[in-house]
Design a protein around this motif. Structure first.
Motif: not given
Length: 247
Positions: A222-247
């Motif tokens: 919550r201290r990040l004060a994320l904007q609604g549209d930015d959440v989807e961008v961050w989710l996409g980044m985290l999914r990519q990181v998670l995919w790479k970690l599981r390779q």
């Protein structure tokens, strides 16, 4: 309409009067400043026609300059005005009028416009400013506060500063972008869940278990004060990181 909900058009019923301006470039600069801030009533008082004629014939002359009117005297130029301000750099001359800082002149100008009157702001010659006779046509004088050791302000700059002060509390001439929508609690919860999954997969939780508490992570997000549209961008980044970690 300003922030207080008062319907005020700062550009309406304001005339800029240039008295004995000698430099066509300065006249053009004043017209450009008027155009930038949405003012369109330019009046020129000059018994010497060349500067005004040269300014109007300039390439790409602003519509403000093309529509400017020339008068033979200050009295003629301000005949329809109910409040006349003269501008002065103060100096050592003795003044016979009330003198106000630019920011304090706004309420007087607004009251005159709200009453249906026209406000004139007189700017004098680049070298000498307004004469005592020209000032005698003014109700009040205004001055732009400057550093004591500073040089006198260019005519075009002075016009721009005065018009900015008049326009800054009024309706914006351009539509400002809407403020971004803050992320909802549901969107933040999705972000927290995926972020925790990434941290666990990367074994961050083993090295820094104190940072992985549910309450602590929620406060951090919550201290990040994320904007609604930015959440989807961050989710996409985290999914990519998670995919790479599981390779």
């Amino acid at each position: 309409m300003n922030r207080e909900g008062i319907n005020v058009d700062p550009q309406g019923r304001v005339a800029i009067v240039l008295v004995r301006a000698r430099n066509p470039l300065n006249i053009g600069a004043a017209a450009r400043a008027m155009s930038n801030f949405g003012f369109d009533d330019l009046r020129v008082v000059n018994d010497y026609d060349v500067p005004f004629a040269e300014a109007r014939s300039a390439i790409d002359a602003a519509p403000v300059l093309a529509a400017a009117r020339q008068f033979g005297s200050v009295a003629d130029a301000i005949a329809d005005c109910t409040l006349v301000f003269g501008t002065t750099a103060l100096g050592d001359r003795r003044l016979q009028h009330p003198v106000e800082l630019l920011r304090d002149a706004g309420p007087h100008a607004q009251a005159a416009r709200m009453a249906g009157g026209t406000v004139a702001i007189l700017f004098g010659s680049e070298k000498t400013g307004l004469s005592a006779e020209e000032m005698s046509h003014c109700h009040r004088l205004l001055t732009i506060p400057m550093h004591r050791g500073g040089v006198s302000m260019n005519l075009g700059q002075a016009v721009a500063v005065c018009l900015y002060e008049l326009a800054r509390d009024g309706a914006a001439p351009r539509t400002l972008p809407e403020e971004a929508r803050p992320a909802t609690a549901a969107e933040l919860a999705r972000y927290e869940t995926l972020l925790r999954e990434v941290l666990v997969t990367s074994e961050y939780d083993r090295r820094f278990p104190g940072n992985m508490g549910e309450d602590a992570l929620r406060r951090l997000v919550r201290r990040l004060a994320l904007q609604g549209d930015d959440v989807e961008v961050w989710l996409g980044m985290l999914r990519q990181v998670l995919w790479k970690l599981r390779q």
